[in-house]
Design an enzyme around this catalytic site. Structure first.
Site, PDB file in Angstrom:
ATOM      1  CD  GLU A  23      27.891 -10.622  -9.548  1.00  0.00           C
ATOM      2  OE1 GLU A  23      28.063 -11.740  -9.779  1.00  0.00           O
ATOM      3  OE2 GLU A  23      27.484 -10.554  -8.242  1.00  0.00           O
ATOM      4  NE  ARG A  76      32.455 -12.406 -10.473  1.00  0.00           N
ATOM      5  CZ  ARG A  76      33.585 -12.629  -9.817  1.00  0.00           C
ATOM      6  NH1 ARG A  76      34.394 -11.562  -9.613  1.00  0.00           N
ATOM      7  NH2 ARG A  76      33.991 -13.744  -9.099  1.00  0.00           N
ATOM      8  CE  LYS A 126      34.892 -17.076 -11.356  1.00  0.00           C
ATOM      9  NZ  LYS A 126      34.508 -17.795  -9.877  1.00  0.00           N
ATOM     10  CD  GLU A 140      29.819 -24.267 -11.503  1.00  0.00           C
ATOM     11  OE1 GLU A 140      29.411 -23.591 -12.430  1.00  0.00           O
ATOM     12  OE2 GLU A 140      29.150 -24.290 -10.388  1.00  0.00           O
ATOM     13  NE  ARG A 151      41.319  -0.450   7.942  1.00  0.00           N
ATOM     14  CZ  ARG A 151      42.045  -0.288   8.863  1.00  0.00           C
ATOM     15  NH1 ARG A 151      43.254  -0.457   9.012  1.00  0.00           N
ATOM     16  NH2 ARG A 151      41.469   0.144  10.104  1.00  0.00           N
ATOM     17  CG  HIS A 192      24.916 -21.130 -11.170  1.00  0.00           C
ATOM     18  ND1 HIS A 192      25.391 -21.803 -12.326  1.00  0.00           N
ATOM     19  CD2 HIS A 192      25.588 -21.203 -10.101  1.00  0.00           C
ATOM     20  CE1 HIS A 192      26.577 -22.111 -11.937  1.00  0.00           C
ATOM     21  NE2 HIS A 192      26.710 -21.928 -10.857  1.00  0.00           N
ATOM     22  CG  HIS A 210      22.279 -20.872  -6.499  1.00  0.00           C
ATOM     23  ND1 HIS A 210      22.970 -19.700  -7.053  1.00  0.00           N
ATOM     24  CD2 HIS A 210      23.258 -21.774  -5.902  1.00  0.00           C
ATOM     25  CE1 HIS A 210      24.171 -19.720  -6.724  1.00  0.00           C
ATOM     26  NE2 HIS A 210      24.514 -20.940  -6.390  1.00  0.00           N
ATOM     27  CG  ASN A 223      24.954 -15.809 -11.878  1.00  0.00           C
ATOM     28  OD1 ASN A 223      25.815 -16.339 -11.218  1.00  0.00           O
ATOM     29  ND2 ASN A 223      24.534 -14.410 -11.530  1.00  0.00           N
ATOM     30  CG  HIS A 267      27.334 -25.579  -6.828  1.00  0.00           C
ATOM     31  ND1 HIS A 267      26.163 -24.897  -6.482  1.00  0.00           N
ATOM     32  CD2 HIS A 267      27.969 -25.261  -7.841  1.00  0.00           C
ATOM     33  CE1 HIS A 267      26.283 -23.858  -7.409  1.00  0.00           C
ATOM     34  NE2 HIS A 267      27.748 -24.066  -8.106  1.00  0.00           N
ATOM     35  CE  LYS A 304      31.252 -12.729  -7.104  1.00  0.00           C
ATOM     36  NZ  LYS A 304      29.613 -13.087  -7.463  1.00  0.00           N
TER      37      LYS A 304
HETATM   38  N1  LIG Z   1      34.366 -17.752  -4.809  1.00  0.00           N
HETATM   39  C1  LIG Z   1      33.754 -18.290  -5.857  1.00  0.00           C
HETATM   40  O1  LIG Z   1      33.925 -17.616  -6.909  1.00  0.00           O
HETATM   41  C2  LIG Z   1      33.089 -19.540  -5.687  1.00  0.00           C
HETATM   42  C3  LIG Z   1      32.783 -20.300  -6.942  1.00  0.00           C
HETATM   43  C4  LIG Z   1      32.122 -21.461  -6.898  1.00  0.00           C
HETATM   44  C5  LIG Z   1      31.799 -21.939  -5.577  1.00  0.00           C
HETATM   45  N2  LIG Z   1      32.202 -21.151  -4.544  1.00  0.00           N
HETATM   46  C6  LIG Z   1      32.190 -22.050  -3.272  1.00  0.00           C
HETATM   47  O2  LIG Z   1      32.988 -23.183  -3.253  1.00  0.00           O
HETATM   48  C7  LIG Z   1      32.278 -24.146  -2.142  1.00  0.00           C
HETATM   49  C8  LIG Z   1      32.352 -25.628  -3.220  1.00  0.00           C
HETATM   50  O3  LIG Z   1      33.555 -25.827  -3.246  1.00  0.00           O
HETATM   51  P1  LIG Z   1      34.082 -27.347  -3.405  1.00  0.00           P
HETATM   52  O4  LIG Z   1      33.060 -28.137  -4.555  1.00  0.00           O
HETATM   53  O5  LIG Z   1      35.451 -27.508  -3.812  1.00  0.00           O
HETATM   54  O6  LIG Z   1      33.828 -27.893  -1.988  1.00  0.00           O
HETATM   55  P2  LIG Z   1      34.599 -28.385  -0.727  1.00  0.00           P
HETATM   56  O7  LIG Z   1      35.531 -27.352  -0.600  1.00  0.00           O
HETATM   57  O8  LIG Z   1      33.668 -28.776   0.475  1.00  0.00           O
HETATM   58  O9  LIG Z   1      35.351 -29.755  -1.156  1.00  0.00           O
HETATM   59  C9  LIG Z   1      34.507 -31.040  -1.428  1.00  0.00           C
HETATM   60  C10 LIG Z   1      34.910 -32.133  -0.679  1.00  0.00           C
HETATM   61  O10 LIG Z   1      36.222 -32.810  -1.233  1.00  0.00           O
HETATM   62  C11 LIG Z   1      37.108 -32.848  -0.154  1.00  0.00           C
HETATM   63  N3  LIG Z   1      38.437 -32.433  -0.502  1.00  0.00           N
HETATM   64  C12 LIG Z   1      39.125 -31.515  -1.228  1.00  0.00           C
HETATM   65  N4  LIG Z   1      39.930 -31.780  -1.941  1.00  0.00           N
HETATM   66  C13 LIG Z   1      40.182 -33.106  -1.801  1.00  0.00           C
HETATM   67  C14 LIG Z   1      41.368 -33.942  -2.266  1.00  0.00           C
HETATM   68  N5  LIG Z   1      42.159 -33.195  -3.091  1.00  0.00           N
HETATM   69  N6  LIG Z   1      41.319 -35.102  -1.905  1.00  0.00           N
HETATM   70  C15 LIG Z   1      40.134 -35.599  -1.223  1.00  0.00           C
HETATM   71  N7  LIG Z   1      39.301 -34.953  -0.611  1.00  0.00           N
HETATM   72  C16 LIG Z   1      39.492 -33.513  -0.980  1.00  0.00           C
HETATM   73  C17 LIG Z   1      36.851 -31.678   1.075  1.00  0.00           C
HETATM   74  O11 LIG Z   1      37.306 -32.053   2.339  1.00  0.00           O
HETATM   75  C18 LIG Z   1      35.346 -31.831   0.832  1.00  0.00           C
HETATM   76  O12 LIG Z   1      34.623 -32.834   1.762  1.00  0.00           O
HETATM   77  C19 LIG Z   1      30.938 -23.584  -1.741  1.00  0.00           C
HETATM   78  O13 LIG Z   1      31.053 -23.018  -0.638  1.00  0.00           O
HETATM   79  C20 LIG Z   1      30.745 -22.270  -2.884  1.00  0.00           C
HETATM   80  O14 LIG Z   1      29.978 -21.462  -2.116  1.00  0.00           O
HETATM   81  C21 LIG Z   1      32.918 -20.225  -4.500  1.00  0.00           C
HETATM   82 ZN   LIG Z   2      28.561 -22.982  -9.593  1.00  0.00          ZN
END
Ligand SMILES: NC(=O)c1ccc[n+]([C@@H]2O[C@H](COP(=O)([O-])OP(=O)(O)OC[C@H]3O[C@@H](n4cnc5c(N)ncnc54)[C@H](O)[C@@H]3O)[C@@H](O)[C@H]2O)c1
Ligand SMILES: [Zn+2]
Length: 344
Positions: A214, A219, A204, A164, A100, A226, A230, A223, A243, A122
């Site tokens: 939210e 929050r 943020k 972003e 938990r 988005h 999206h 968006n 994205h 999140k």
């Molecule tokens: N929790 C939240 O508030 C929140 C907000 C925005 C997005 N997200 C989520 O985040 C995800 C997208 O995140 P992202 O854009 O970081 O994508 P990702 O984690 O897929 O990373 C993008 C790519 O970069 C590579 N990579 C990562 N770090 C690297 C580095 N230092 N050197 C070389 N390659 C590297 C990864 O292997 C991947 O192929 C989505 O799943 C989205 O839903 C969550």
């Molecule tokens: Zn976003």
């Protein structure tokens, strides 16, 4: 920062046992962190997760739980996510659910994760029917953003995150927006990344602090861009548009939706946003190679968020630094989508 990560983590966590869960693409960076954890006296186990959105799955979540079980991780153990948003979301949910909730540390390695996903708590995984359907709010004890790791990040990932960063200026900070207008190329090539990351995290954090779960609507400011973004991203299919690229197009379309509806959102402000997005080298419309049908995009927009019958809610800019929630019908939005490269 990674090389002294152990010391920083020691200051916020009591436990000794650490599971370091890393994206397969960041082994070198994770090794540097693991070395500093060793030096600080932590017992470190490492687990590698395949890169890519597909890893936000029950299978990978179970793999982390299995490892925590084998290692007999107790209440005061520590789980670290080293990777982009995929790893942060997945590993954060594992930390939230194990016993938990155990201590969780974010080590974001993408620019997107540094400015967005590592802040705000999140966490979660995808369900076959939709993204991010299963999860929990679980705040990290610490976020360690070492800019050095960005040197290996592919350029497209870096550029995508600029969307972003620009978003934060539009929704919350006119001065930051103007600063980006002076520096966007240098943020893109990382020379001015520290200031941009810092201010993005502040904004943020401010929004999330005011509305962590939210509930009050604040929050939702995050968006902007988005709803359309999206819808485009989802109807294009995973992996077609990044994205941030979809969000860039979404911001421009939603900015145009605000023209004539928000009295203080004027054509010159819209033009400044277009120019900034263009200079960031983000797309200005859906590329011709990606055929998107209006009906599909509208279905995707409707299913994305809780919407009242017949309308979809959009966060539209009211002026630079402020957004407001507006409900619009498909008929009102269609002409704008068509202008941004969606096909009839
Ligand atoms: N929790 C939240 O508030 C929140 C907000 C925005 C997005 N997200 C989520 O985040 C995800 C997208 O995140 P992202 O854009 O970081 O994508 P990702 O984690 O897929 O990373 C993008 C790519 O970069 C590579 N990579 C990562 N770090 C690297 C580095 N230092 N050197 C070389 N390659 C590297 C990864 O292997 C991947 O192929 C989505 O799943 C989205 O839903 C969550
Ligand atoms: Zn976003």
């Amino acid at each position: 920062l990674l090389a002294e990560g152990g010391r920083h983590i020691r200051q916020v966590c009591r436990g000794k046992q650490v599971l370091l869960v890393e994206d397969a693409a960041v082994a070198t960076h994770a090794a540097s962190l693991a070395g500093s954890l060793d030096a600080e006296g932590f017992q470190v186990a490492r687990l590698t997760i395949p890169s890519g959105e597909e890893s936000k799955s029950t299978a990978q979540l179970a793999a982390i739980w299995d490892r925590l079980g084998e290692l007999r991780f107790g209440r005061d153990s520590i789980v670290i996510a080293c990777g982009g948003g995929v790893i942060g979301d997945l590993v954060g949910f594992a930390a939230a659910s194990w016993l938990r909730g155990v201590d969780f540390i974010q080590v974001p390695t993408t620019l997107l994760a540094m400015v967005d996903s590592s802040v705000g708590g999140k966490t979660g995984i995808n369900h076959p029917t939709a993204k991010n359907l299963i999860g929990a709010f679980w705040q990290p004890k610490l976020v360690l953003a070492d800019l050095g790791v960005l040197s290996t990040l592919p350029e497209g990932e870096r550029i995508s995150a600029l969307a972003e960063i620009i978003k934060y200026g539009v929704i919350r900070d006119e001065v930051f927006f103007a600063w980006l207008e002076d520096h966007i190329e240098r943020v893109g090539d990382l020379r001015e990344a520290p200031r941009a990351i810092h201010r993005s995290c502040e904004i943020k954090a401010e929004v999330v602090t005011a509305d962590e779960r939210e509930t009050s609507g604040l929050r939702e400011f995050l968006n902007f861009g988005h709803t359309v973004g999206h819808a485009i991203e989802n109807s294009a299919g995973y992996g077609t548009l990044r994205h941030g690229e979809a969000i860039a197009i979404g911001m421009l379309a939603e900015s145009e939706l605000a023209l004539g509806r928000m009295p203080h959102w004027t054509q010159p402000l819209h033009d400044r946003l277009v120019r900034l997005v263009e200079r960031a080298r983000l797309p200005l419309r859906v590329p011709d190679a990606i055929p998107l049908r209006l009906a599909d995009v509208q279905i995707a927009a409707r299913s994305d968020k809780k919407n009242r019958a017949g309308t979809v809610r959009y966060m539209l800019p009211t002026r630079l630094g402020e957004v407001a929630n507006v409900a619009l019908t498909d008929e009102e939005v269609a002409p704008i989508l068509l202008r941004y490269g969606v096909r009839p």
